[in-house]
Motif scaffolding. Structure first.
Motif, short mmCIF file in Angstrom:
data_model
loop_
_atom_site.label_atom_id
_atom_site.label_comp_id
_atom_site.label_asym_id
_atom_site.label_seq_id
_atom_site.Cartn_x
_atom_site.Cartn_y
_atom_site.Cartn_z
N LYS A 209 19.11 20.72 66.97
CA LYS A 209 19.44 21.29 68.28
C LYS A 209 20.91 21.68 68.39
O LYS A 209 21.29 22.35 69.36
CB LYS A 209 19.07 20.32 69.39
CG LYS A 209 17.56 20.20 69.61
CD LYS A 209 17.23 19.28 70.76
CE LYS A 209 15.72 19.22 71.00
NZ LYS A 209 15.37 18.29 72.10
N THR A 212 20.89 25.29 68.73
CA THR A 212 20.15 25.90 69.83
C THR A 212 21.11 26.31 70.94
O THR A 212 21.94 25.50 71.37
CB THR A 212 19.11 24.92 70.41
OG1 THR A 212 18.26 24.46 69.35
CG2 THR A 212 18.28 25.58 71.50
N ILE A 216 19.35 27.86 76.56
CA ILE A 216 17.97 27.43 76.33
C ILE A 216 17.88 25.91 76.33
O ILE A 216 17.03 25.32 77.00
CB ILE A 216 17.45 27.99 75.00
CG1 ILE A 216 17.38 29.52 75.06
CG2 ILE A 216 16.09 27.39 74.65
CD1 ILE A 216 17.00 30.18 73.76
N LYS A 219 18.48 24.54 79.91
CA LYS A 219 17.80 25.22 81.00
C LYS A 219 16.96 24.22 81.79
O LYS A 219 16.13 23.50 81.23
CB LYS A 219 16.88 26.32 80.44
CG LYS A 219 16.19 27.14 81.52
CD LYS A 219 15.38 28.28 80.91
CE LYS A 219 14.67 29.10 82.00
NZ LYS A 219 13.91 30.22 81.42
N LEU A 223 10.77 27.13 79.90
CA LEU A 223 11.22 28.16 78.98
C LEU A 223 10.22 29.32 78.92
O LEU A 223 9.01 29.12 79.02
CB LEU A 223 11.38 27.58 77.57
CG LEU A 223 12.41 26.46 77.38
CD1 LEU A 223 12.41 26.00 75.92
CD2 LEU A 223 13.80 26.90 77.80
N THR A 224 10.76 30.52 78.75
CA THR A 224 9.89 31.67 78.52
C THR A 224 9.34 31.59 77.10
O THR A 224 9.87 30.85 76.25
CB THR A 224 10.68 32.98 78.67
OG1 THR A 224 11.66 33.05 77.61
CG2 THR A 224 11.40 33.04 80.02
N GLU A 227 12.10 32.22 74.67
CA GLU A 227 13.03 31.09 74.61
C GLU A 227 12.42 29.91 73.85
O GLU A 227 13.11 29.21 73.10
CB GLU A 227 13.43 30.65 76.02
CG GLU A 227 14.30 31.66 76.74
CD GLU A 227 14.49 31.33 78.22
OE1 GLU A 227 15.49 31.77 78.81
OE2 GLU A 227 13.61 30.62 78.78
N PHE A 228 11.13 29.70 74.07
CA PHE A 228 10.48 28.58 73.39
C PHE A 228 10.45 28.81 71.88
O PHE A 228 10.60 27.86 71.10
CB PHE A 228 9.06 28.39 73.92
CG PHE A 228 8.38 27.16 73.38
CD1 PHE A 228 8.89 25.90 73.62
CD2 PHE A 228 7.24 27.27 72.60
CE1 PHE A 228 8.27 24.77 73.12
CE2 PHE A 228 6.62 26.14 72.07
CZ PHE A 228 7.14 24.89 72.34
N MET A 231 13.76 27.74 70.69
CA MET A 231 13.84 26.27 70.73
C MET A 231 13.11 25.66 69.54
O MET A 231 13.59 24.69 68.93
CB MET A 231 13.24 25.75 72.03
CG MET A 231 13.14 24.22 72.11
SD MET A 231 14.75 23.42 72.13
CE MET A 231 15.06 23.43 73.89
#
Length: 346
Positions: A209, A212, A216, A219, A223-224, A227-228, A231
């Motif tokens: 992470k 990342t 994101i 947030k 997540l959209t 975005e996911f 991630m």
């Protein structure tokens, strides 16, 4: 270095003579015995450094004494001189087979006695110095290894904290999920050494992470899909960060980082592995990580009640989770509660 010289002869005159001669040798304490049985009993309790034993004695005779003596702990290499008549060639051969180091001929010449006993004492001192040196080296290696392990642990802690500072999850979460992982592993029969490594490796499960983006990672809302997908890259990124390390702990952490988001039914990421194709350590950490995430508050959600989180694990065993890992976790429920109590969020 004082040496214990054990002299055994059933003739009191000979024993007295040997004792008087041996006491001329510096750094030697003489222990004389008329009975070979008594000498063996002493050797079981004391530390014999050099032995002089007569062949012709009441049972056990010299050969039998050597056989028993060599079986005592720590006596296999102790120098031993047998006193025999010069014409007993067969006895000498058998004595060598039993473990005799040298011989003295009867009648014993006092100068030869002193020379041979001194030689055996010198040999014994060398043996003990070598053993002491080996013990010292082993201790120094242990110290150096402990230092390396400590520095390795410091590196591991720093890596785990690097991920922690970028993530809303707390340090207590890392401790809880690591101990949950060990609990599951112990229930599944993992070796103690592997459990110790797991305790150190599990906290690095989300080290990827660090790559990342904050928008994101931090947030607060859902997540959209795009975005996911970004991630999800943290699993592979964590693996890449850790995989080339020579440390066994970091190598284990690399496996965990890559595998802990895989799902039993094959719907996980990053590789879409299914069932037993998922590394066991990843399956273990998956249960530990999700359970603690569910039962911990986050900026975007409330903590689930324990009963609800437990039901989630049961319902998703065979889908998200390895059923054996879930069963192992729930079978030690009292330990789960103890870990939660011990590592609370501050």
């Amino acid at each position: 270095m004082e040496l214990n010289l054990v002299v055994i002869d059933d003739s009191e005159i000979n024993l007295t003579l040997f004792r008087v001669l041996a006491e001329r040798i510096e750094g030697v304490r003489v222990h004389g015995f008329l009975s070979s049985s008594e000498a063996l009993a002493w050797c079981e309790q004391g530390q014999a450094d050099v032995v002089v034993v007569d062949y012709m004695m009441p049972a056990p005779d010299g050969l039998e004494f050597i056989s028993h003596f060599r079986q005592l702990p720590g006596m296999a290499e102790v120098p031993l001189i047998m006193v025999t008549a010069n014409n007993l060639r067969d006895v000498r051969c058998r004595a060598l087979e039993q473990g005799a180091s040298d011989f003295l001929n009867k009648p014993v010449d006092k100068d030869e006695f002193l020379a041979r006993v001194r030689n055996m004492c010198a040999l014994r001192r060398s043996q003990r110095q070598l053993a002491d040196r080996a013990a010292w080296l082993a201790e120094e290696v242990a110290k150096a290894t402990a230092g390396l392990l400590e520095r390795e642990r410091e590196t591991i802690v720093c890596l785990a904290k690097a991920a922690e500072y970028r993530d809303p999850e707390t340090g207590a979460h890392i401790l809880r999920m690591a101990h949950y992982s060990v609990l599951i592993g112990r229930q599944l029969g993992l070796a103690p050494a592997e459990l110790e490594m797991l305790l150190e490796a599990a906290p690095m499960h989300d080290v990827g992470k660090v790559g990342t983006p904050d928008l994101i990672l931090l947030k607060p809302g859902r997540l959209t899909p795009a975005e996911f997908m970004i991630m999800q890259q943290h699993a592979e990124q964590g693996y890449e960060i850790l995989r080339q390390a020579r440390s066994p702990v970091l190598a284990m952490a690399a496996v965990i980082a890559r595998a802990h988001h895989e799902k039993w039914d094959g719907s996980g990421y990053p590789q879409g592995l299914k069932g037993e194709a998922i590394p066991l350590l990843g399956r273990i950490v998956a249960v530990a990580d999700v359970f603690d995430a569910l039962t911990s508050p986050r900026p975007y959600k409330q903590a689930w009640p324990l009963a609800q989180a437990r039901e989630y694990l049961e319902q998703n065993a065979g889908r998200h989770f390895d059923p054996r890992c879930v069963e192992a976790f729930l079978a030690a429920w009292d330990e789960v509660l103890a870990i939660r109590e011990r590592f609370q969020d501050q």
